[in-house]
Enzyme design. Structure first.
Site, short mmCIF file in Angstrom:
data_model
loop_
_atom_site.label_atom_id
_atom_site.label_comp_id
_atom_site.label_asym_id
_atom_site.label_seq_id
_atom_site.Cartn_x
_atom_site.Cartn_y
_atom_site.Cartn_z
N GLU A 181 -12.16 3.64 3.01
CA GLU A 181 -11.50 3.49 4.30
C GLU A 181 -11.77 4.74 5.12
OE1 GLU A 181 -7.43 0.90 4.86
OE2 GLU A 181 -7.25 3.06 4.86
N GLU A 190 0.85 -1.19 0.00
CA GLU A 190 0.00 0.00 0.00
C GLU A 190 0.89 1.24 0.00
OE1 GLU A 190 -2.40 -0.08 3.46
OE2 GLU A 190 -3.50 1.74 2.96
N ASP A 223 -3.35 4.31 -1.55
CA ASP A 223 -4.28 4.85 -0.55
C ASP A 223 -4.47 6.32 -0.91
OD1 ASP A 223 -5.01 4.45 2.79
OD2 ASP A 223 -4.92 6.45 1.90
N HIS A 236 -7.44 2.38 -1.84
CA HIS A 236 -8.18 2.69 -0.62
C HIS A 236 -8.78 4.09 -0.78
CE1 HIS A 236 -6.09 -0.36 2.23
NE2 HIS A 236 -7.22 -0.82 1.73
N HIS A 283 0.96 4.73 1.10
CA HIS A 283 0.19 5.42 2.13
C HIS A 283 0.94 6.65 2.59
CE1 HIS A 283 -1.73 6.01 6.05
NE2 HIS A 283 -2.67 5.16 5.70
#
Lengths: 300, 134
Positions: A269, A165, A197, A233, A167
């Protein structure tokens, strides 16, 4: 139920070349097991028409990593009942699993194989592979290439894609992401990719990282990465009563995805407040999904 | 279903072995959104009415298995699901007296995907006033 036929049916109902909507059960972290069951979460998603599901394996699978027959039977029953496609299987390579040691390449590979096998058994095609990190900007453990490469044939055999991911505070234009892309291009693999994300685009209230000049990424930064991105996400922290997200530029983000014909799953999310207030996360999710339906052209 | 607090009520009672009360048990949930392998869990302390129990005075019961605290670091194959309570088995001849007790636990565990500085960041102590009946 045949998971292959079920997935094909849901695919036929989607618009081609446009992202589709889903939810990560992470959103219900303070409710699932306290005030909601797994079925409650999936029923909530059905209301939203959110067909893509992410679970966190170490938590949402009863008796992980060895779910019983009864649990498995109920799992497939619920997917069919609520028109849900298992999209992303969240799992971890816990590099600091043993105190004072780093997990060896072989041990990391064995953890991966266990999760690949289970993810595939439950019908997932993407894995959010969370690697252990070594610093403040989330650089992964130095031996990640070795154990991922060892696991590629296993992932291919089980038809899953392992995706670290990206992020916040990781920047999409950074050496770390270049390393992932280089690995994908060098190996030519379709079984290792990325999960972006969308919190990387957050414009206000970002995480504060000591000694790091953190700036939001720009939606155009995604373009070169989208061919390798198998899920995103859809991060959010607050939806207004006007059904807008004041801190993530979803209009611009989704416009880039649609222009590039990226048709992966947007897994919501929610990472805002009041997750422990019954119904609060669901209310926030519903607002975000109305916003996304408009931006994806599903409704006016 | 779990209770919101880390210390759970259901399961809080003395441990009986034959005719003897050998200790008491305290159920706790994991203060985390996912499960952990028991090697990620650090030895815990339990304080009852100001008396602290630690080390080999406590054993863990997780996923049907009992683990001595000294063996936690080697327990890489026992998984504690975040939706299940773990039981802390505390040795104390005679157990606790029926009535009200102030219980405090501090459960620490590691999270490898966070910067090493934040490895134990989800860990926090908790106190709860509990009633033991038997």
């Amino acid at each position: 139920m045949n998971i292959y036929d079920h997935r094909k049916k849901l695919e036929r109902e989607r618009t081609k070349g446009v992202p589709y909507r889903g939810v990560s059960l992470y959103c219900y972290a303070e409710e699932l097991g306290f005030t909601m069951t797994l079925e409650d979460c999936l029923a909530d998603m059905y209301d939203m028409g959110a067909t893509g599901l992410e679970i966190l394996a170490n938590g949402h699978i009863e008796n992980y990593p060895n779910p019983g027959e009864e649990w498995l039977e109920n799992w497939f029953f619920l997917l069919e009942k609520y028109d849900i496609e298992p999209v992303e299987y969240g799992h971890w390579v816990d590099s600091r699993m043993i105190p004072e040691k780093q997990l060896s390449t072989k041990q990391s590979y064995e953890m991966l194989v266990r999760d690949i096998t289970l993810a595939s058994k439950l019908g997932f095609t993407v894995m959010r592979t969370k690697l252990g990190v070594v610093d403040e900007i989330l650089n992964p453990v130095p031996n990640w290439r070795e154990f991922i490469e060892m696991a590629l044939p296993v992932a291919e055999e089980h038809n899953v894609r392992m995706c670290p991911e990206l992020h916040q505070p990781t920047a999409l234009k950074s050496a770390m992401v270049d390393d992932y892309v280089e690995f994908i291009e060098k190996t030519g693999t379709k079984h290792f990719g990325l999960n972006i994300d969308l919190g990387v685009f957050q414009t206000a209230d970002r995480l504060e990282i000591p000694g790091y000049d953190d700036k939001p990424c720009q939606p155009e930064d995604m373009v070169d990465l989208l061919p390798y991105t198998y899920a995103c996400h859809a991060k959010f922290t607050h939806m207004t009563e006007d059904l807008e997200d004041p801190t993530h530029p979803y209009k611009e983000i989704l416009a880039v995805m649609i222009r590039e014909q990226w048709d992966g799953c947007l897994l919501s999310e929610y990472e805002g407040k009041n997750k422990d207030v019954p119904g609060y996360s669901s209310d926030q999710l519903r607002k975000q999904h109305v916003m996304m339906r408009k931006l994806l052209g599903e409704i006016d | 279903m779990l209770e919101r607090s880390i210390i759970q009520q259901r399961g809080f009672r003395n441990i009986v072995d034959g005719n003897d009360i050998t200790g008491f048990q305290v159920p706790i949930r994991l203060n985390y959104y996912r499960g952990v392998w028991m090697s990620q869990v650090r030895p815990i302390t339990v304080t009852v009415d100001g008396t602290t129990y630690e080390g080999d005075q406590i054993a863990w019961e997780v996923s049907g298995k009992t683990i001595a605290q000294k063996d936690l670091a080697d327990s890489t194959d026992i998984h504690w699901n975040s939706l299940d309570a773990a039981m802390l088995l505390v040795k104390k001849a005679g157990g606790l007296k029926p009535g009200i007790h102030d219980i405090e636990v501090f459960n620490e565990f590691s999270a490898s995907y966070l910067p090493p500085r934040l490895d134990l960041m989800f860990s926090r102590p908790e106190q709860r006033r509990m009633v033991l009946v038997r």
